[in-house]
Design a protein around this motif. Structure first.
Motif, PDB file in Angstrom:
ATOM      1  N   LEU A 358     102.337 110.124 -45.078  1.00  0.00           N
ATOM      2  CA  LEU A 358     103.758 109.837 -45.268  1.00  0.00           C
ATOM      3  C   LEU A 358     103.943 108.362 -44.469  1.00  0.00           C
ATOM      4  CD1 LEU A 358     105.642 113.119 -44.904  1.00  0.00           C
ATOM      5  CD2 LEU A 358     105.566 112.056 -46.693  1.00  0.00           C
ATOM      6  N   ALA A 359     103.551 108.284 -43.548  1.00  0.00           N
ATOM      7  CA  ALA A 359     103.692 106.979 -42.580  1.00  0.00           C
ATOM      8  C   ALA A 359     102.849 105.987 -43.360  1.00  0.00           C
ATOM      9  CB  ALA A 359     103.496 107.033 -41.130  1.00  0.00           C
ATOM     10  N   LYS A 360     101.992 106.216 -43.768  1.00  0.00           N
ATOM     11  CA  LYS A 360     101.064 105.173 -44.470  1.00  0.00           C
ATOM     12  C   LYS A 360     101.561 104.718 -45.954  1.00  0.00           C
ATOM     13  CE  LYS A 360      96.318 104.058 -45.506  1.00  0.00           C
ATOM     14  NZ  LYS A 360      94.768 104.566 -45.775  1.00  0.00           N
ATOM     15  N   MET A 367     107.878  99.807 -46.397  1.00  0.00           N
ATOM     16  CA  MET A 367     109.382 100.403 -45.678  1.00  0.00           C
ATOM     17  C   MET A 367     108.916 101.043 -44.557  1.00  0.00           C
ATOM     18  SD  MET A 367     110.176 102.206 -49.233  1.00  0.00           S
ATOM     19  CE  MET A 367     111.654 102.987 -48.798  1.00  0.00           C
ATOM     20  N   VAL A 368     108.642  99.839 -43.365  1.00  0.00           N
ATOM     21  CA  VAL A 368     108.321 100.448 -42.138  1.00  0.00           C
ATOM     22  C   VAL A 368     109.328 101.307 -41.459  1.00  0.00           C
ATOM     23  CG1 VAL A 368     107.290  99.760 -39.977  1.00  0.00           C
ATOM     24  CG2 VAL A 368     106.939  98.334 -41.947  1.00  0.00           C
ATOM     25  N   VAL A 388      96.307 107.258 -34.668  1.00  0.00           N
ATOM     26  CA  VAL A 388      96.205 106.808 -36.035  1.00  0.00           C
ATOM     27  C   VAL A 388      97.399 106.275 -36.447  1.00  0.00           C
ATOM     28  CG1 VAL A 388      95.776 107.790 -38.246  1.00  0.00           C
ATOM     29  CG2 VAL A 388      94.207 108.323 -36.358  1.00  0.00           C
ATOM     30  N   MET A 389      98.548 107.049 -36.028  1.00  0.00           N
ATOM     31  CA  MET A 389      99.970 106.858 -36.411  1.00  0.00           C
ATOM     32  C   MET A 389     100.278 105.611 -36.034  1.00  0.00           C
ATOM     33  SD  MET A 389     102.563 107.983 -37.992  1.00  0.00           S
ATOM     34  CE  MET A 389     102.407 109.607 -38.163  1.00  0.00           C
ATOM     35  N   HIS A 390      99.978 105.225 -34.895  1.00  0.00           N
ATOM     36  CA  HIS A 390     100.386 103.807 -34.463  1.00  0.00           C
ATOM     37  C   HIS A 390      99.729 102.611 -35.122  1.00  0.00           C
ATOM     38  CE1 HIS A 390     101.765 106.181 -30.753  1.00  0.00           C
ATOM     39  NE2 HIS A 390     102.734 105.292 -30.925  1.00  0.00           N
ATOM     40  N   LEU A 393     101.329 102.169 -38.318  1.00  0.00           N
ATOM     41  CA  LEU A 393     102.668 101.177 -38.263  1.00  0.00           C
ATOM     42  C   LEU A 393     102.418  99.898 -37.908  1.00  0.00           C
ATOM     43  CD1 LEU A 393     104.822 103.875 -35.957  1.00  0.00           C
ATOM     44  CD2 LEU A 393     105.280 102.801 -38.339  1.00  0.00           C
ATOM     45  N   ILE A 394     101.259  99.550 -37.067  1.00  0.00           N
ATOM     46  CA  ILE A 394     101.026  98.245 -36.727  1.00  0.00           C
ATOM     47  C   ILE A 394     100.290  97.409 -38.334  1.00  0.00           C
ATOM     48  CG2 ILE A 394      98.910  96.667 -35.799  1.00  0.00           C
ATOM     49  CD1 ILE A 394      99.349  98.562 -33.156  1.00  0.00           C
ATOM     50  N   CYS A 395      99.574  98.236 -38.998  1.00  0.00           N
ATOM     51  CA  CYS A 395      99.243  97.745 -40.287  1.00  0.00           C
ATOM     52  C   CYS A 395     100.420  97.283 -41.261  1.00  0.00           C
ATOM     53  CB  CYS A 395      98.293  98.756 -40.858  1.00  0.00           C
ATOM     54  SG  CYS A 395      97.708  98.335 -42.664  1.00  0.00           S
ATOM     55  N   GLY A 396     101.449  98.291 -41.123  1.00  0.00           N
ATOM     56  CA  GLY A 396     102.789  98.099 -41.937  1.00  0.00           C
ATOM     57  C   GLY A 396     103.551  96.916 -41.462  1.00  0.00           C
ATOM     58  N   HIS A 397     103.472  96.532 -40.235  1.00  0.00           N
ATOM     59  CA  HIS A 397     104.459  95.510 -39.682  1.00  0.00           C
ATOM     60  C   HIS A 397     103.511  94.154 -40.236  1.00  0.00           C
ATOM     61  CE1 HIS A 397     107.594  97.424 -37.662  1.00  0.00           C
ATOM     62  NE2 HIS A 397     106.886  98.116 -36.885  1.00  0.00           N
ATOM     63  N   CYS A 398     102.148  94.331 -40.061  1.00  0.00           N
ATOM     64  CA  CYS A 398     101.460  93.229 -40.381  1.00  0.00           C
ATOM     65  C   CYS A 398     101.322  92.925 -41.785  1.00  0.00           C
ATOM     66  CB  CYS A 398      99.981  93.471 -39.887  1.00  0.00           C
ATOM     67  SG  CYS A 398      99.619  93.309 -37.997  1.00  0.00           S
ATOM     68  N   ARG A 399     101.438  93.842 -42.649  1.00  0.00           N
ATOM     69  CA  ARG A 399     101.552  93.644 -44.022  1.00  0.00           C
ATOM     70  C   ARG A 399     102.914  92.892 -44.518  1.00  0.00           C
ATOM     71  NH1 ARG A 399      98.521  96.372 -47.865  1.00  0.00           N
ATOM     72  NH2 ARG A 399      96.626  97.792 -47.088  1.00  0.00           N
TER      73      ARG A 399
END
Length: 841
Positions: A358-360, A367-368, A388-390, A393-399
């Motif tokens: 879901l987070a990914k 939609m971080v 993994v979850m963090h 989230l880091i990937c989401g912010h970078c994207r």
């Protein structure tokens, strides 16, 4: 139905294709196979001084086999030091004899003795002894130990050992009652070791000898072959032999069909089994749903999910996760959340995998904030988000380009005792390099190393690319050398980054040295690095060197690409050799390539620079005749050519053609048209084009505003220029130094020294680099207007900023002071000139 899907080919046919027949080794050779030497064992087990056997317990050393057998049968062997001392004297053949003798009447002693030598002395038993123990373990119903023994045996034997092992099994052990099970377990062991050819050979041999393999062995083979057509041959073999299938057989088949993108056949198999009275299992449905989700058919997967309930099956967490993942990938986050709620209603607890999915999903959609809500929900349930979850989230912010949030999350993780993994660090490094913060990226590299993580090829490639893009090629080369020291070998991406960096920096000689080193060390087998060098030479107009490299490509048998020819054409254009450039256009087809839009546009740009509008349109016609679609760059070149000839109306017609063909103009297109409008004194049209940019969601660039401000200044509308400039400042729109200097010169020309001074001070405050040229432009204009006192103020400002005047400024100022009779200022300036080593005219 299934037999019609693929024609059945007997397994022997496949073996003839895969495993060429090898002459079988004579049986006698198996029993003379060398083992660990007696000397080695003797060294390891030599008794301590004073522990010699007494006279009453003396054994005949000529026949140690009889004495050891006697001790093993009497159960006192493992505590009798004298008997243990005989072990170093044993040869491989004697060990075989002992194990073979014990196998009949004392099987447990044989097994104990076998492992005693193997584990205690590292003794390497012969094939014959290993098969004796295998049969004893099979007879005693110890399948796990049997499987382990055979797997270790196959690790030593390796692939293509099936023919010789099969021959030994048949010739030596066919009378043993457990022989069939050992054959079956051997085939299974080969399959588990992924030696599929050998497993198929053993199965074929078993069939010849009238032995039956188990469904466990067939399932293992099916699993290994599920991505190939041979899967059907194995399955048809199962059907022919009549072995009862289990739920895993069908699940493997369905998985194989899904992997081969045969989803309809997979669904048909489920229906066929249901029609035969077989109840489909949850695993089969999960496999099918996963297959349909991977192909993008989430709707079909949802239907299968509902069918599970109709069949009386309860989906497990894996079932829900498959469907939730499919919905997230498709962008249906609300529906994915609904299924998560449904999961809990049916008593299936969402796990960490569910929340990670879901987070990914939220992060993939940018939609971080949604991903953060998932973490909050996890915490409420008492679950602890892990690395993994963090990382997600880091990937989401970078994207989403929110680098600040990604770095803040990193700090929070470190403060809470979490350690970032290499993926998180690589994501942060990549984002920092893309934003130009390469120095921060390098400090992050040191942090990564201090935590015990080892940078890999990806890490170094990201940093080297970032450094080269920033122009710090020397530091990039230092990292490149560091890679070799750590035995990490650069790839094409790394080599390209350094070569591009050296070329862009203008260090073409260094680039060539690096390039030649790669050529000599055979680290280059493609055309990409050649293309970089050829373009570097072409850009500087060094066409001879570029052609020489092209000839080297042909000599080495490397196939040139269209990029190679485009660069050569560009090089000839730089040298104004248009005839030669067109010759290279003809050479493209001789090498089996087709010209691209870039090829034709490069030629058109060359003709545009020459002012040859007719030739430019002639190339456009040829381009369209060859069905090559013009790009926005192509049309911008045409517009540029027409604008240079002041043919504004025709340029605007080209813009309309672009719209009609669905080709979007870019900022350069509009800037070219706006500049032409300003030159034609049509400021109304220029601002109309500016507004049109905004309507098409194009953000005007600093160049756009420089052109507009310059146009207003040139045509005497200085108030409008000031108004536009102030409006842009109020909107915090970034302006370049050119906008300031244009207005300063215009106000100086109008005699508004105060306004010019205010703008000059603003320019200094903004941090722009002020050069002697900027001061000279203002002072000259003020002097021409006889505003000597104001010119003197700028001269003093110049000196206070540590900029020494040049000869031109001094001469102009001396002349101006002389005209107004300001002798003191003349003497002061003369003194300053002598300090700077300047002499008055």
């Amino acid at each position: 139905m299934l037999t019609r899907l693929r024609p059945w080919r007997p397994l022997r046919l496949w073996l003839s294709l895969w495993l060429p027949y090898k002459p079988l080794i004579p049986i006698s050779l198996f029993f003379t196979k060398p083992s660990v030497s007696a000397l080695t064992i003797a060294t390891a087990a030599e008794p301590a001084a004073g522990n010699h056997p007494s006279a009453g317990t003396y054994f005949d050393p000529i026949d140690p086999v009889r004495e050891i057998l006697s001790g093993l049968k009497g159960k006192d062997f493992f505590v009798n030091r004298c008997l243990l001392n005989l072990i170093p004297t044993l040869s491989s053949l004697q060990v075989d004899e002992i194990i073979d003798n014990l196998g009949g009447q004392h099987p447990e002693s044989a097994i104990e003795f076998f492992y005693f030598l193997k584990n205690g002395y590292g003794f390497r038993h012969s094939r014959a002894s290993q098969f004796v123990i295998a049969h004893l373990l099979a007879r005693k119903g110890r399948p796990k130990e049997l499987s382990s023994l055979l797997q270790q045996m196959l690790q030593e034997e390796g692939s293509n050992s099936a023919p010789s092992l099969s021959e030994l099994l048949w010739n030596r052990f066919r009378a043993w009652d457990s022989n069939g099970l050992v054959w079956d377990m051997l085939a299974f062991a080969y399959s588990r070791a992924e030696m599929v050819h050998d497993a198929l050979f053993v199965l074929a041999r078993m069939k010849d000898l009238g032995m039956q393999a188990s469904i466990l062995t067939y399932n293992s083979l099916l699993y290994n072959l599920r991505h190939t057509d041979v899967m059907w041959d194995v399955y048809n073999e199962i059907k022919v032999t009549g072995i009862p299938q289990n739920e895993y057989t069908n699940s493997i088949l369905i998985d194989g069909l899904c992997r081969q993108s045969l989803l309809q056949e997979a669904a048909a198999l489920v229906q066929e089994n249901e029609g035969k009275g077989y109840t489909p299992c949850v695993t089969s449905f999960n496999t099918l749903m996963s297959g349909f989700c991977k192909m993008g058919y989430v709707g079909v997967a949802k239907s299968l999910f509902c069918v599970m309930f109709k069949c009386g099956l309860l989906p497990d967490a894996y079932s829900y996760n498959i469907l939730i993942h499919g919905l997230c990938v498709a962008g249906y986050m609300e529906e994915a959340l609904e299924f998560t709620e449904d999961m809990e209603k049916h008593g299936v607890e969402p796990n960490l995998v569910t929340y990670n999915i879901l987070a990914k999903g939220f992060c993939l959609l940018g939609m971080v904030s949604g991903a953060w809500k998932i973490i909050h929900h996890m915490l409420l349930k008492g679950l602890n988000p892990h690395t993994v979850m963090h990382t997600i989230l880091i990937c989401g912010h970078c994207r989403t380009g929110n680098l600040e949030a990604a770095l803040k999350l990193r700090e929070e993780m470190l403060s809470q005792g979490f350690q970032l993994n290499d993926i998180s660090y690589n994501l942060l490094l990549s984002s920092l390099c893309k934003s130009g913060s390469v120095t921060k990226a390098l400090s992050l590299l040191h942090e990564m190393e201090s935590t015990g993580l080892k940078p890999d090829l990806v890490t170094y490639s990201i940093l080297i690319h970032g450094l080269c893009k920033q122009g710090d090629v020397q530091k990039a080369i230092q990292l490149y050398n560091k890679m070799f020291l750590r035995r990490i070998f650069p790839n094409l991406f790394t080599h390209s980054a350094i070569l591009l960096g050296l070329s862009r920096k203008g260090s073409l000689s260094e680039a060539r040295t690096f390039f030649d080193d790669l050529t000599k060390s055979d680290l280059m087998n493609g055309v990409i690095l050649y293309n970089i060098m050829i373009y570097g030479y072409a850009k500087l107009g060094k066409i001879e060197e570029a052609v020489q490299l092209f000839e080297q490509i042909i000599e080495r048998g490397i196939v040139p690409s269209i990029v190679t020819f485009n660069s050569l054409i560009y090089g000839f254009f730089k040298r104004r050799k248009l005839v030669d450039a067109k010759t290279w256009l003809d050479a493209i087809k001789k090498h089996g390539l087709e010209p691209t839009a870039v090829t034709f546009t490069t030629l058109m740009n060359a003709l545009c620079e020459e002012g040859n509008i007719y030739g430019m349109f002639e190339i456009l016609s040829e381009m369209e005749a060859q069905a090559v679609e013009p790009t926005n760059v192509t049309y911008t070149v045409i517009i540029k050519g027409l604008c240079r000839k002041q043919r504004l109306q025709e340029s605007l017609q080209i813009l309309e053609i672009m719209y009609a063909r669905g080709i979007s103009p870019d900022e350069i297109t509009f800037n070219t048209l706006i500049h032409c409008s300003c030159k034609n004194h049509d400021m109304t049209k220029a601002f109309k084009l500016h507004n049109e940019m905004l309507l098409h969601n194009l953000q005007p660039t600093p160049v756009t505003y420089n052109v507009l401000i310059n146009g207003l200044c040139l045509h005497g509308d200085l108030k409008e220029a000031d108004r536009l400039f102030s409006s842009l400042q109020d909107q915090n729109i970034i302006l370049t130094k050119v906008a300031y200097t244009t207005l300063i010169k215009a106000h100086c020309a109008k005699g508004d020294v105060f306004k010019a001074g205010v703008l000059f001070c603003q320019m200094v405050e903004k941090g722009y680099e002020i050069s002697i040229t900027d001061y000279s432009a203002v002072i000259n204009r003020l002097c021409k207007k006889n505003l000597t006192a104001n010119a003197k103020v700028f001269l003093q400002m110049m000196l206070s900023n540590g900029i020494s005047p040049d000869q031109e400024i001094c001469d102009v100022m001396l002349d101006a002071f002389g005209r107004v009779g300001d002798l003191n200022s003349q003497f002061e300036l003369l003194a300053e000139m002598f300090k700077c080593g300047l002499l008055p005219d």
